[in-house]
Motif scaffolding. Structure first.
Motif, PDB file in Angstrom:
ATOM      1  N   LYS A  12       0.768  -1.175   0.083  1.00  0.00           N
ATOM      2  CA  LYS A  12       0.026   0.060   0.082  1.00  0.00           C
ATOM      3  C   LYS A  12       0.957   1.316  -0.050  1.00  0.00           C
ATOM      4  O   LYS A  12       0.358   2.457  -0.621  1.00  0.00           O
ATOM      5  CB  LYS A  12      -0.886   0.078   1.078  1.00  0.00           C
ATOM      6  CG  LYS A  12      -2.104  -1.135   1.114  1.00  0.00           C
ATOM      7  CD  LYS A  12      -3.026  -0.923   2.345  1.00  0.00           C
ATOM      8  CE  LYS A  12      -4.005  -2.051   2.140  1.00  0.00           C
ATOM      9  NZ  LYS A  12      -4.906  -1.947   3.080  1.00  0.00           N
ATOM     10  N   ALA A  71      -4.138   4.230   5.584  1.00  0.00           N
ATOM     11  CA  ALA A  71      -4.730   3.403   4.529  1.00  0.00           C
ATOM     12  C   ALA A  71      -6.305   2.831   4.699  1.00  0.00           C
ATOM     13  O   ALA A  71      -7.088   2.853   4.067  1.00  0.00           O
ATOM     14  CB  ALA A  71      -3.856   2.317   4.242  1.00  0.00           C
ATOM     15  N   THR A 115      -1.307   0.821   8.770  1.00  0.00           N
ATOM     16  CA  THR A 115      -2.618  -0.166   8.289  1.00  0.00           C
ATOM     17  C   THR A 115      -2.652  -1.004   9.510  1.00  0.00           C
ATOM     18  O   THR A 115      -1.643  -1.128  10.241  1.00  0.00           O
ATOM     19  CB  THR A 115      -2.538  -0.899   6.977  1.00  0.00           C
ATOM     20  OG1 THR A 115      -3.860  -1.713   6.883  1.00  0.00           O
ATOM     21  CG2 THR A 115      -1.404  -1.913   7.112  1.00  0.00           C
TER      22      THR A 115
END
Length: 359
Positions: A12, A71, A115
């Motif tokens: 990500k 994220a 995350t």
């Protein structure tokens, strides 16, 4: 799960920032087996880390700002690395800026992507996990090797100053210094701790009640104020120094007396639980969990009807072969159940989508 989460963070990061991360750090969440609402009373606690947690992919950046992307929320923030101001409203940015503000070594420009797989508001210390992960990222980029206790203290200070939660230090210490497969008996007065191995024939599971709890609604801070008032009335530095006889002999207001009674009895339960754990006495350990939940429900009044029903149902499943209780600060969140592996299948069948296996 940790490996998957760190790889997800790396992927990500590349997708969001358009470059490769220089590193990824991880910090777990924690479940407290017993010892609730006693850390800010200088008491004893018995938490352990869970497999889920927070991962942060990082790299150095250009200029002088810290750029951070959450994220899971699709939200971003940026601020000067040398002047992390407190946000107007408490949120995830409070923890990022707060940990940066606590750092002693100058932090260079950075890019961070966060995350995690801890359900927020589940009582598994998602905020402590995030703070410790942030500390590890700042440590990595500044070349330090911050002691876990110091890292926990910085995370606690972030909660106090930037999130407005007058928390103790149990969560941060369990996340920073806990070992997988072990419970940590932590003395919150002097931060001395020892790791106690969980028996191989015990299973620890966490079931999310589905009731999201919040701490900055005043209830948590109110409980702390009530405990401090009781300690002052008893003439002790903290409720760690009080006894049940002291409470019985004092003319405390009824509310303060109930709060103090929970704290004093809960500290005793931590000692009893550690002994049961070391002796492999699952039946005794389960009884201690049940007594702890009743105290949190009736004396400290931090449970929730949905949580009480979940505790009762899990207790029906395991019987005397273990026990269940609410875990975390309360007002929702999760239930921890400690039992033998033979009951895991039945719990998974009923609560599979809300279940987290710790061991």
């Amino acid at each position: 799960m940790t490996q998957d989460l760190t790889e997800t963070a790396r992927e990500k990061f590349a997708a969001h920032f358009g470059c490769e991360a220089q590193g990824v750090v991880f910090a777990p969440g924690r479940v407290n087996l017993i010892g609730e609402h006693v850390d800010y009373n200088d008491g004893l606690v018995l938490p352990m880390p869970v497999k889920a947690g927070s991962a942060i992919a990082w790299s150095t950046g250009e200029g002088s700002d810290i750029e951070v992307h959450a994220a899971d929320l699709a939200e971003s923030d940026g601020f000067p690395a040398d002047a992390p101001s407190k946000p107007e409203q408490v949120g995830w940015t409070s923890y990022v800026r707060g940990m940066a503000a606590q750092w002693d070594t100058p932090i260079p420009a950075m890019r961070l992507l966060m995350t995690g797989d801890l359900p927020r508001g589940s009582g598994l210390s998602s905020s402590a996990s995030l703070c410790i992960a942030l500390g590890r990222a700042f440590d990595a980029v500044t070349g330090g090797a911050t002691d876990p206790t110091v890292l926990a203290e910085k995370a606690q200070q972030t909660e106090h100053e930037f999130a407005g939660v007058a928390c103790g230090i149990m969560d941060q210490m369990a996340v920073a210094a806990g070992e997988p497969g072990h419970a940590m008996q932590l003395d919150c007065r002097d931060l001395a701790y020892r790791q106690v191995a969980m028996p191989h024939d015990w299973a620890v599971l966490v079931v999310n009640s589905g009731v999201t709890r919040g701490l900055v609604d005043g209830e948590y801070n109110a409980r702390r104020a009530q405990c401090e008032a009781a300690a002052a009335a008893l003439g002790v530095a903290s409720l760690r120094d009080a006894t049940m006889d002291d409470i019985a002999a004092a003319d405390l207001p009824e509310l303060d007396a109930r709060r103090a009674s929970h704290v004093v009895s809960e500290i005793a339960r931590v000692r009893q639980a550690s002994n049961a754990l070391e002796q492999g006495d699952l039946s005794a350990f389960g009884q201690i969990l049940r007594e702890g939940h009743a105290s949190l429900r009736d004396l400290f009044e931090v449970s929730h009807p949905v949580v009480d029903q979940l505790v009762d149902r899990l207790q029906e499943i395991v019987g005397k072969d273990g026990g269940a209780r609410m875990t975390g600060a309360g007002f929702g969140g999760s239930v921890v159940v400690v039992t033998s592996p033979g009951h895991v299948a039945a719990i998974e069948a009923e609560f599979g989508d809300r279940l987290l296996r710790v061991t």
